[in-house]
Design a protein around this motif. Structure first.
Motif, PDB file in Angstrom:
ATOM      1  N   MET A  43       0.773  -1.199  -0.232  1.00  0.00           N
ATOM      2  CA  MET A  43       0.144  -0.121   0.093  1.00  0.00           C
ATOM      3  C   MET A  43       0.826   1.508  -0.076  1.00  0.00           C
ATOM      4  O   MET A  43       1.832   1.384   0.941  1.00  0.00           O
TER       5      MET A  43
ATOM      6  N   LEU B 254      -4.380   4.082   3.553  1.00  0.00           N
ATOM      7  CA  LEU B 254      -4.840   3.304   3.242  1.00  0.00           C
ATOM      8  C   LEU B 254      -4.661   1.971   4.267  1.00  0.00           C
ATOM      9  O   LEU B 254      -5.716   1.200   4.475  1.00  0.00           O
TER      10      LEU B 254
ATOM     11  N   ASP C  39      -7.545  -0.351   6.397  1.00  0.00           N
ATOM     12  CA  ASP C  39      -7.456  -1.436   6.274  1.00  0.00           C
ATOM     13  C   ASP C  39      -7.317  -2.061   7.870  1.00  0.00           C
ATOM     14  O   ASP C  39      -8.359  -2.942   8.182  1.00  0.00           O
TER      15      ASP C  39
ATOM     16  N   LEU D 214      -2.774 -10.233   5.814  1.00  0.00           N
ATOM     17  CA  LEU D 214      -1.365  -9.648   5.554  1.00  0.00           C
ATOM     18  C   LEU D 214      -1.519  -7.902   6.444  1.00  0.00           C
ATOM     19  O   LEU D 214      -1.020  -8.153   6.144  1.00  0.00           O
ATOM     20  N   GLY D 215      -2.983  -7.584   6.655  1.00  0.00           N
ATOM     21  CA  GLY D 215      -2.857  -6.526   7.291  1.00  0.00           C
ATOM     22  C   GLY D 215      -2.002  -6.229   8.289  1.00  0.00           C
ATOM     23  O   GLY D 215      -1.498  -5.123   8.769  1.00  0.00           O
TER      24      GLY D 215
ATOM     25  N   MET E 172       1.536  -6.591   7.939  1.00  0.00           N
ATOM     26  CA  MET E 172       2.300  -5.350   6.469  1.00  0.00           C
ATOM     27  C   MET E 172       2.911  -4.094   7.557  1.00  0.00           C
ATOM     28  O   MET E 172       3.695  -3.825   7.586  1.00  0.00           O
TER      29      MET E 172
END
Lengths: 121, 189
Positions: free
Chosen positions: B1, B6, B10, B70-71, B74
């Motif tokens: 991202m 963003l 998320d 994956l939020g 990441m």
């Protein structure tokens, strides 16, 4: 300059429309907003739908979000359901596509076939 | 991202999924200390100790549609890349608080991007009945935005009315611009 006081004017201007909105069983535009969707560009897509619906003053349409439906490679994914009709799934949606989807599909009832998942596969 | 806003959009979805009724987002820049701290706190269902221990794994998710989540991994990776810190506090039944710290001038830190677009998506996309508070500060100066306050003013007009959403976006953007007028690291990008 926007201020909190503007909300009173907005309330007065929109109150009559709110009841129309509530009573109508209309079209639902659902945007995938999980990590995969957001990373692929779902935010500008959802906001473009909100802007377009507002611009056209469509009272019987709501824009909502959902999670991941398991086809992350096709994100941003947008599903449009209209009562009495089959659900249409748009894939790899970009904000530029939104005005045409709203005009052709939401307003005139003709899905934009070239943007749909059937066409992509 | 490619925007921090963003990541925020998320991560807040996790709070929404956890059934939160009130979600508080804070974004604090400290120019002298060269830090950016973002917190997301909610009053959702919280996590068990067992889930909390494996929540940073990319193979942890509550979804059934896919096997990866994956939020959190990441953003954790991003805090590590940017000489920052990462912390999650959570208790079942009480809620969760996520704290993300970054070196504000770090070359790997993406720009904040449009927080106002993120708030618009959040307010429009999440079910009625969830209140959001945004607390935005640069060196202590800034503003608070609360959907609860807006809702009270609107007396029954839903927040997802297009005119209201448009006002929310403009109001937040205007306040961010005013705050950044004081000269934050992000304003120069």
């Amino acid at each position: 300059m926007k201020s909190i006081a503007d909300l009173e004017k907005i309330r007065q201007a929109t109150l009559s429309k709110v009841n129309l909105r509530r009573e109508s069983e209309g079209t639902r535009i659902v945007v995938g907003m999980a990590t995969c969707g957001i990373a692929a560009g779902a935010r500008p897509v959802m906001n473009a739908f909100v802007d377009e619906i507002g611009k056209r003053n469509l009272l019987n349409v709501i824009v909502a979000q959902t999670g991941c439906i398991g086809m992350c490679r096709y994100e941003p994914i947008v599903e449009i359901t209209t009562p009495g009709k089959e659900k249409v799934t748009y894939v790899n949606v970009k904000p530029e596509m939104v005005p045409r989807i709203v005009a052709d599909h939401v307003v005139n009832g003709q899905p934009v076939v070239e943007y749909t998942i059937g066409h992509a596969e | 991202m490619n925007e921090l806003s963003l990541y925020i959009l998320d991560l807040v979805q996790n709070s929404v999924t956890a059934g939160a009724k009130h979600i508080v987002i804070t974004v604090h820049f400290d120019t002298a200390a060269d830090t950016l701290e973002i917190t997301i706190s909610d009053d959702g269902c919280g996590m068990s100790r067992e889930l909390l221990e494996r929540v940073t794994s990319p193979f942890t998710t509550t979804r059934k549609t896919r096997k990866v989540g994956l939020g959190i991994p990441m953003i954790m990776q991003l805090t590590e890349m940017c000489e920052g810190k990462f912390d999650i506090q959570s208790r079942p039944g009480e809620g969760t608080k996520l704290t993300l710290g970054f070196q504000a001038s770090h070359v790997d830190l993406p720009p904040m991007g449009s927080l106002s677009e993120t708030m618009l998506s959040l307010v429009n996309g999440t079910p009625e009945g969830i209140e959001f508070t945004l607390d935005y500060r640069v060196d202590g100066r800034g503003f608070d935005f609360s959907t609860e306050e807006v809702r009270q003013m609107l007396e029954g007009v839903p927040l997802n009315t297009p005119e209201v959403l448009s006002w929310i976006r403009d109001y937040i953007q205007q306040n961010i611009d005013e705050t950044q007028g004081g000269g934050s690291p992000q304003a120069e990008q």
